[in-house]
Scaffold this active site. Structure first.
Site, PDB file in Angstrom:
ATOM      1  N   ARG A  50      42.878  36.729  41.512  1.00 43.22           N
ATOM      2  CA  ARG A  50      42.162  36.211  40.337  1.00 43.22           C
ATOM      3  C   ARG A  50      43.178  35.420  39.521  1.00 43.22           C
ATOM      4  O   ARG A  50      44.118  35.975  38.960  1.00 43.22           O
ATOM      5  CB  ARG A  50      41.589  37.360  39.510  1.00 43.22           C
ATOM      6  CG  ARG A  50      40.830  36.911  38.260  1.00 43.22           C
ATOM      7  CD  ARG A  50      39.537  36.201  38.623  1.00 43.22           C
ATOM      8  NE  ARG A  50      38.623  36.121  37.488  1.00 43.22           N
ATOM      9  CZ  ARG A  50      37.926  35.036  37.179  1.00 43.22           C
ATOM     10  NH1 ARG A  50      38.058  33.950  37.909  1.00 43.22           N
ATOM     11  NH2 ARG A  50      37.102  35.042  36.166  1.00 43.22           N
ATOM     12  N   GLY A  51      43.045  34.075  39.519  1.00 45.12           N
ATOM     13  CA  GLY A  51      44.088  33.208  38.979  1.00 45.12           C
ATOM     14  C   GLY A  51      44.458  33.462  37.539  1.00 45.12           C
ATOM     15  O   GLY A  51      45.625  33.391  37.171  1.00 45.12           O
ATOM     16  N   GLU A  53      35.314  36.596  48.927  1.00 46.22           N
ATOM     17  CA  GLU A  53      36.546  36.530  49.724  1.00 46.22           C
ATOM     18  C   GLU A  53      36.875  37.895  50.310  1.00 46.22           C
ATOM     19  O   GLU A  53      37.196  38.029  51.494  1.00 46.22           O
ATOM     20  CB  GLU A  53      37.733  36.095  48.841  1.00 46.22           C
ATOM     21  CG  GLU A  53      37.921  34.618  48.712  1.00 46.22           C
ATOM     22  CD  GLU A  53      39.179  34.287  47.924  1.00 46.22           C
ATOM     23  OE1 GLU A  53      39.410  33.097  47.704  1.00 46.22           O
ATOM     24  OE2 GLU A  53      39.937  35.204  47.546  1.00 46.22           O
ATOM     25  N   ARG A  73      48.289  33.967  38.359  1.00 41.60           N
ATOM     26  CA  ARG A  73      48.767  32.692  38.900  1.00 41.60           C
ATOM     27  C   ARG A  73      50.120  32.289  38.338  1.00 41.60           C
ATOM     28  O   ARG A  73      50.985  31.785  39.062  1.00 41.60           O
ATOM     29  CB  ARG A  73      47.754  31.576  38.631  1.00 41.60           C
ATOM     30  CG  ARG A  73      48.219  30.226  39.192  1.00 41.60           C
ATOM     31  CD  ARG A  73      47.200  29.131  38.905  1.00 41.60           C
ATOM     32  NE  ARG A  73      45.981  29.299  39.669  1.00 41.60           N
ATOM     33  CZ  ARG A  73      45.855  28.929  40.934  1.00 41.60           C
ATOM     34  NH1 ARG A  73      46.865  28.424  41.586  1.00 41.60           N
ATOM     35  NH2 ARG A  73      44.706  29.086  41.560  1.00 41.60           N
ATOM     36  N   GLY A 122      30.786  25.518  42.310  1.00 43.77           N
ATOM     37  CA  GLY A 122      29.728  26.491  42.517  1.00 43.77           C
ATOM     38  C   GLY A 122      30.260  27.900  42.671  1.00 43.77           C
ATOM     39  O   GLY A 122      31.441  28.168  42.512  1.00 43.77           O
TER      40      GLY A 122
END
Length: 857
Positions: free
Chosen positions: A15-16, A82, A20, A48
């Site tokens: 989860r950026g 994912e 990140r 999207g």
């Protein structure tokens, strides 16, 4: 998907917004530094809510997935999709999944507590969410949260990153084997053998399968393809190649046992000192592991007994595959549960393989179909023959095809040896000489060493090796040259046929008995061009335990001898031995009473390491090893005196052609040239010369010296004239415990790439670049230095690294174990090592990339 088709080493799910710009950034840099190809999704490019097909493929094409479970991970439907795809690939494609619990507890992920519970509740209440998908998300969160991984909290990120990298390297060590450029006819055979291994016994049983066939039929290629297809199903896997060849060498079986243990039990490297001890360790350490073991080219039951214990040393479900050309082993062995006979290729497959090697991407229109069919016919369906013959005919016109095939048709014995020999016959004379030297002496040796020796013998080795490679007579593997056993036997047979009954009339000698006969009985002739003898194999030494005795005139009739190499051979001399004037390359460790012909001007390489030489000067050497005035050898390029513990003096100031000089571990060497003028010198190695206190002055520029190793010497300083080493790339000063500092002129070494001062415990100050950085013009400073090792020195400050102009390309800086209290650096490095800097309290870094550091108090 076959593991050989995987495009990425690692896929990272994250989860950026959480990781990140901190943990993920540092993890990615660490993985990149180790050469681990990593897929990191760019969230800002997503469109999207649905996971894209490209991302699906990236997961499928990765070998390992790292999931970074952070506080806000479950709030993203994208991340959860994912995760679902990752767990699907884990179940169906055996994808390796490694979770990292970043500032969350595993039970939060498994049980949907705290932030994960809140996020999943929101998804359940969202009318636009598919409830089946939400249930799938809950299920995969539980499954992934139950996996073993890393907990990462404040302050331990660097340690976790190092642990992840270490674990990944273990998994990625099991890389796919190269099977073949064009693996025609392989898949169907692999499927049959795998099916045989699954049907024969229950999955929990251990099974040993023999893969038997003639030389060149493709047994090794099939075994490599089997390894790639199923290795991920086992806890440990290894492909042990060339078992017969290795086990016939002294200590070969022990070496194979070491390789087996070290690869299946990484990173442990267990010491093995005997075959019996190795067998006990394999049985003890691997009895509970599900192992895949492939023993390639076995020719004796003792190899099976000492490496696999008949197949009963390993855990349930283990599989052992054995390739062999020995039918008696297959018939008589009680270890093999079943045998798969490998047959030659069917006509269509044989034609396809030949055409690929003969034409590749070019058109076939210039060659008649009947000529192609004749060539395929002569190869008799053997993949090796098809490859070699096709490679030889590639690029030739139709008349050349007709001529070469006509030669084959006239041979009364059209076996594979004749097919291979036609490729040899098409070589030019120098290329034939290079091929025969490799076949008789140098198979498995490093390409660098082979080029050095054969260049010294006057051959154009680089182009010669390329031509042999193009003809499929040799192959390159991990920096070495290899050739198929049958190609090697063909080459050795050519030499044997020069005079079958008299080895003294052959061009090359490499067998213990042949060398012993001609040196003891003075049977040699001018035909002998090269002698290379390594330590005899154990079974040979059992028959001939005595030393080789050489009489003084043993080489008198070998006037054309160009190469003489004795490695680990026990030799007794009856007096000084006189070597021929034509000799170009000599390796004779522990040599005694040695005289080179005084008229010889051709000697290029001289290796007499571990001998009793005392003085090496421009005049007569006074020693038991009597080497004449080295000025008599104007072409001498390589001189190796490693381990000559009696050597006290070296004087080579004016030898203009010398390129490589190695004096490692000459522990009594104290006198080295006051000035160094060897203008052609490319590498100088004085490592371990523990009594050497002073290095030479360099009065003029040395344009060729690229490597200088002064490690473990007693030198106290380097001369300011070190700046004249204008081409030097590597300087090693490791463990020079008397060295206190360097001259500032060292900054003028603009081509320097690696400088190692590690362990210089008296080194207190690195010089500063005295040039004003504001006037920096790109001509001063370490323009190409990428690695600087200063570990375990005595530095208390490192102001020199504050000037980034001096280190524009530095990638690795090791300051471990110094007395630093603070660190200010603007140098951009991927790796900054500062563990064991116990007094370091403050670090200020003007650029963000800092890896592999240790947490400070």
């Amino acid at each position: 998907m076959d593991s050989s088709e995987k495009n990425y080493h690692v896929f990272v799910s994250f989860r950026g917004t959480d990781v990140r710009n901190n943990f993920l950034r540092d993890l990615y840099a660490a993985l990149k530094q180790e050469g681990i190809y990593t897929f990191v999704d760019s969230e800002e490019l997503r469109k999207g809510e649905q996971i894209s097909p490209a991302l699906m493929r990236a997961i499928e094409e990765s070998r390992v997935t790292i999931i970074i479970f952070s506080e806000d991970y479950a709030s993203s439907p994208w991340c959860l999709d994912e995760l679902a795809k990752i767990m699907e690939c884990k179940a169906q494609k055996e994808l390796i999944v490694l979770p990292v619990f970043y500032k969350v507890e595993p039970r939060e992920v498994r049980r949907g507590r705290k932030g994960y519970g809140i996020a999943m509740t929101k998804h359940e209440k969202d009318p636009e969410k598919d409830q089946k998908s939400v249930e799938t998300w809950k299920k995969v969160l539980f499954e992934a949260g139950s996996l073993s991984g890393w907990a990462c909290n404040d302050g331990d990120e660097a340690e976790v990153i190092q642990s992840i990298v270490k674990e990944l390297l273990i998994h990625l060590e099991r890389t796919p084997l190269h099977v073949a450029e064009y693996p025609v006819g392989i898949d169907s055979r692999v499927e049959k053998i795998i099916s045989l291994s699954q049907k024969k016994l229950d999955d929990d049983d251990t099974l040993m399968i023999g893969i038997w066939g003639s030389g060149g039929v493709g047994k090794t290629t099939i075994a490599k393809a089997i390894y790639n297809a199923i290795e991920s199903q086992f806890q440990g896997a290894i492909f042990l190649e060339r078992v017969r060849e290795t086990s016939n060498k002294c200590g070969g079986l022990v070496e194979l046992q070491k390789r087996l243990l070290s690869q299946i039990l990484p990173p442990k490297h267990l010491a093995v000192y005997s075959v019996a001890e190795g067998a006990s360790l394999i049985k003890e350490r691997l009895c509970c592991k599900k192992v895949l073991l492939i023993l390639d080219d076995v020719d004796h039951s003792c190899q099976l007994d000492t490496l696999a214990g008949g197949g009963n040393w390993f855990g349930k479900g283990s599989r052992i595959f054995v390739t062999t050309r020995d039918k008696r082993l297959v018939v008589s062995s009680h270890c093999l549960n079943c045998v798969y006979p490998v047959k030659t290729l069917e006509d269509d497959d044989a034609l396809a393989l030949f055409v690929w090697h003969a034409f590749q991407n070019s058109e076939k229109s210039g060659i008649r179909k009947d000529l192609i069919n004749r060539a395929v016919h002569y190869a008799s369906g053997l993949p090796l023959a098809l490859e070699v013959l096709g490679s030889f005919l590639r690029g030739r016109n139709e008349p050349a095809w007709e001529s070469e095939l006509r030669k084959l048709s006239k041979s009364p014995d059209k076996d594979i040896n004749q097919v291979l020999k036609i490729s040899f016959d098409g070589l030019e004379n120098d290329q034939k000489e290079i091929f025969l030297d490799i076949a008789c002496f140098f198979k498995g040796q490093s390409i660098e060493y082979i080029k050095k020796v054969l260049d010294g013998c006057g051959f154009e080795t680089t182009i010669g090796i390329e031509i042999l490679f193009e003809r499929s007579l040799i192959r390159k593997e991990h920096g070495t040259l290899q050739m198929h056993d049958l190609v090697q036997l063909m080459g050795q047979n050519i030499v044997y046929q020069e005079c079958p009954h008299d080895p003294g009339k052959r061009s090359r000698l490499w067998l213990f008995e042949d060398v012993q006969d001609i040196l003891c009985e003075d049977m040699a002739t001018n035909a002998v061009r090269a002698i290379v003898l390594d330590l005899p194999a154990p079974k040979v030494r059992a028959v001939n335990p005595e030393e080789i005795s050489i009489c003084p005139d043993a080489f008198g009739n070998m006037k054309m001898l160009r190469m003489l190499i004795f490695i680990e051979v026990h030799i007794s001399l009856q007096g000084p031995v006189y070597l021929p004037n034509n000799l170009r390359w000599l390796e004779w460790p522990n040599a005694l009473f040695l005289e080179c012909g005084f008229g010889s001007k051709k000697l290029v390489g001289l290796d007499i390491q571990k001998s009793h030489i005392r003085h090496l000067t421009q005049t007569q050497c006074k020693s038991l090893v009597s080497v004449p005035d080295l000025s008599s050898f104007p072409n001498l390029e390589s001189l190796n005196l490693d381990g000559c513990k009696s050597l006290v003096e070296v004087q080579l100031e004016c030898h203009k052609n010398l390129k490589f000089l190695s004096l490692q571990f000459c522990s009594n060497l104290s006198k080295f040239p006051h000035t160094l003028k060897a203008t052609s010198l490319q590498a100088l190695n004085l490592f371990g010369c523990s009594k050497l206190e002073k290095f030479s002055n360099i009065p003029e520029k040395m344009e060729h010296l690229e490597e200088l190793d002064l490690g473990w010497t007693a030198i106290k300083e380097l001369p300011a004239s070190i700046e004249n080493l204008v081409s030097v790339k590597i300087i090693i000063l490791r463990k020079c415990k008397r060295l206190a500092m360097l001259p500032s002129s060292v900054y003028k070494l603009q081509n320097l790439e690696h400088l190692n001062l590690g362990g210089c415990s008296n080194f207190v100050k690195f010089p500063e670049n005295l040039e004003d950085s504001s006037n920096f013009n790109g001509n001063l400073g370490f323009r190409n230095l990428y690695r600087l090792d200063l570990y375990d020195c005595n530095l208390s400050e490192v102001k020199f690294i504050e000037n980034s102009f001096s280190f524009p390309k530095l990638e690795r800086l090791d300051l471990s174990g110094n007395k630093l209290t603070h660190l200010l650096t603007s140098i951009y490095t991927y790796d900054l090592f500062i563990p064991k800097c116990k007094q370091l309290r403050k670090i200020h870094r003007l650029l963000p990339m800092c890896m592999c550091y240790e947490h400070m108090v």
